[in-house]
Design an enzyme around this catalytic site. Structure first.
Site, short mmCIF file in Angstrom:
data_model
loop_
_atom_site.label_atom_id
_atom_site.label_comp_id
_atom_site.label_asym_id
_atom_site.label_seq_id
_atom_site.Cartn_x
_atom_site.Cartn_y
_atom_site.Cartn_z
CE1 TYR A 51 -20.12 -5.82 -0.09
CE2 TYR A 51 -21.11 -7.90 -0.74
CZ TYR A 51 -21.15 -6.73 0.01
OH TYR A 51 -22.18 -6.50 0.86
CD GLU A 53 -16.12 -5.63 1.85
OE1 GLU A 53 -15.98 -6.06 0.68
OE2 GLU A 53 -17.06 -5.96 2.59
CG ASP A 197 -19.88 19.65 4.89
OD1 ASP A 197 -19.96 19.49 3.65
OD2 ASP A 197 -20.69 19.13 5.68
CB THR A 223 -23.00 15.49 -0.98
OG1 THR A 223 -23.21 16.88 -1.19
CG2 THR A 223 -23.47 15.11 0.42
CE LYS A 226 -26.56 18.41 -0.42
NZ LYS A 226 -25.67 17.66 0.47
NE ARG A 232 -28.64 11.55 -2.56
CZ ARG A 232 -29.85 11.83 -2.07
NH1 ARG A 232 -30.83 12.12 -2.88
NH2 ARG A 232 -30.05 11.85 -0.77
N1 DSN Z 1 -30.10 17.31 2.94
C1 DSN Z 1 -29.10 18.27 2.55
C2 DSN Z 1 -29.70 19.58 2.18
O1 DSN Z 1 -30.81 19.57 1.67
O2 DSN Z 1 -29.08 20.61 2.37
C3 DSN Z 1 -28.03 18.42 3.55
O3 DSN Z 1 -27.45 17.21 3.75
#
Ligand code: DSN
Length: 425
Positions: A51, A53, A197, A223, A226, A232
């Protein structure tokens, strides 16, 4: 995996089955990828036990000697790679990162302007069912009906009329380059904060295959799993004036302890993304998507905007006789994994939309190039035609499995094949 098999054979068997599925299918969901073995090793490490924080040098728990070093390294790598002054690497996901940005910039009831979900935005860009559409006054822009492209003049007019305090530039189903400079001009005109974003395209940006919002947007969120190919999670980068507000919004505003295992895995992914081979990867993703789009168009699919400049293709499948959901389901049975998706101005409902969204990040991670993209597009066309013929779909799935055996994804050990799986961990 041996320990897991002893303790919980049911879960172990399901994980192994998922490993085989990911190996033996053509994974074309544009937001998915294959993390490297190094990223997965960090994700599954003892860091899950800690942990922490707070932030490096100012934690609420002791024993942070190594955690501080890990998080600081991750931050330095993120700043360097994205060319931004400050990074917060603690958000648990892209949605939480986005919500933290709202908390940092806005008060509830303030006006935010984002891309409408059915036109390719995201839930957290102010869509009405999301907290971002309920707690804030949301104004939504979309694409032009004629071109299906972002119409920057119309966005400018809307911004001048509605005067949002924050504008979000970013998408989850837009196959073209996003003009961050045009958004910066609009935001400057009305004194709005510009948030980019870049969740879908962050790997393309750091690999030089999409223009960067650095120097144009005040805040950049993404994120990490991707096109960036990390674990993740989420991440926020910003100019110095926003650093304090962003950090405060993430912790203690929205989150408790950061997931230190994910932070370490992100640090690894950022190191990988700084390599020359990653630049080649990012450019190949785009070349592959273009090739696949061209071949799909030759097969008669109507592509939203007529093609692609990035990692994804959005096609309206009603022009070949069936809406997106049954097409995506038939493709899945043929070993080709995509998702049904709305197309702009879709007359159908979100769960039964007109289109299918597909992309090339994961297959490019397997080393597939233009000839393989043409083959995949031919298989897609064949599967759509044979969508009611289970024998043909099963035969296609066999061909796909055999094809996949020749392209080992990152993260899988030598000797792995669909017929002889070796547990990954
Ligand atoms: N779930 C994502 C996507 O597939 O584009 C977006 O957050």
């Amino acid at each position: 995996m041996q320990k897991l098999q002893e303790v919980d054979p049911e879960i172990a068997a399901l994980i192994l089955a998922e490993e085989v599925r990911q190996w033996s299918k053509l994974r074309l969901i544009p937001s998915e990828n294959y993390a490297s073995a190094a990223v997965m090793a960090a994700t599954g490490s003892v860091l899950t036990n800690k942990y922490s924080e707070g932030y490096a040098g100012k934690r609420y728990y002791e024993g942070q000697q190594y955690i501080d070093a890990i998080e600081s390294l991750c931050i330095e790598r993120a700043k360097h790679l994205f060319g931004m002054a400050h990074a917060n690497v603690q958000p648990y996901s892209g949605s939480v990162a986005n919500l933290a940005v709202y908390m940092a910039v806005l008060q509830p009831g303030d006006t935010v302007m984002g891309m409408s979900l059915p036109h390719g935005g995201h839930l957290t860009h102010g869509w009405n069912v999301s907290a971002t559409g309920k707690l804030y006054r949301s104004v939504q822009y979309g694409v032009s009906k004629d071109t299906e492209l972002l119409d920057y003049d119309a966005i400018f007019d809307l911004a001048v009329k509605e005067r949002p305090k924050m504008i979000i530039a970013g998408a989850t189903a837009y196959p073209r380059v996003i003009d961050f400079a045009a958004f910066a001009t609009i935001a400057k005109e009305i004194g709005a904060v510009l948030v980019a974003d870049v969740a879908h395209i962050s790997g393309l940006i750091v690999g030089g295959a999409h223009p960067s919002p650095a120097g144009l947007a005040n805040i950049v969120c993404t994120t990490t799993h991707k096109t960036l190919r990390g674990p993740r999670g989420g991440m926020i980068l910003c100019d110095e004036p926003w650093a304090k507000a962003v950090d405060k919004a993430v912790f203690p505003g929205l989150q408790g302890g950061p997931h230190d295992n994910t932070t370490a895995a992100l640090a690894v992914a950022l190191k990988e993304a700084g390599a020359d081979s990653f630049r080649a990867y990012a450019h190949q993703i785009v070349a592959n998507a273009r090739t696949m789009a061209e071949r799909l168009a030759e097969h008669g699919f109507r592509l939203v905007t007529g093609g692609t400049d990035n990692h994804l293709v959005l096609m309206d499948t009603t022009t070949v006789g069936a809406p997106g959901k049954p097409v995506a389901q038939a493709l899945d049975r043929a070993g080709i994994v995509t998702n049904a998706n709305t197309v702009p101005f879709d007359p159908r409902k979100p769960f039964d939309p007109s289109g299918v969204r597909l992309g090339t990040p994961a297959v490019t991670s397997r080393g597939m190039k233009e000839p393989e993209m043409r083959q995949i597009a031919d298989w897609i066309a064949g599967a759509v035609q044979a969508r009611n013929d289970e024998t043909k779909l099963a035969k296609l799935a066999d061909d796909v499995r055999e094809f996949c055996d020749a392209f080992p994804p990152p993260g899988y050990p030598p000797g792995y094949s669909s017929g002889h799986p070796v547990p990954l961990i």
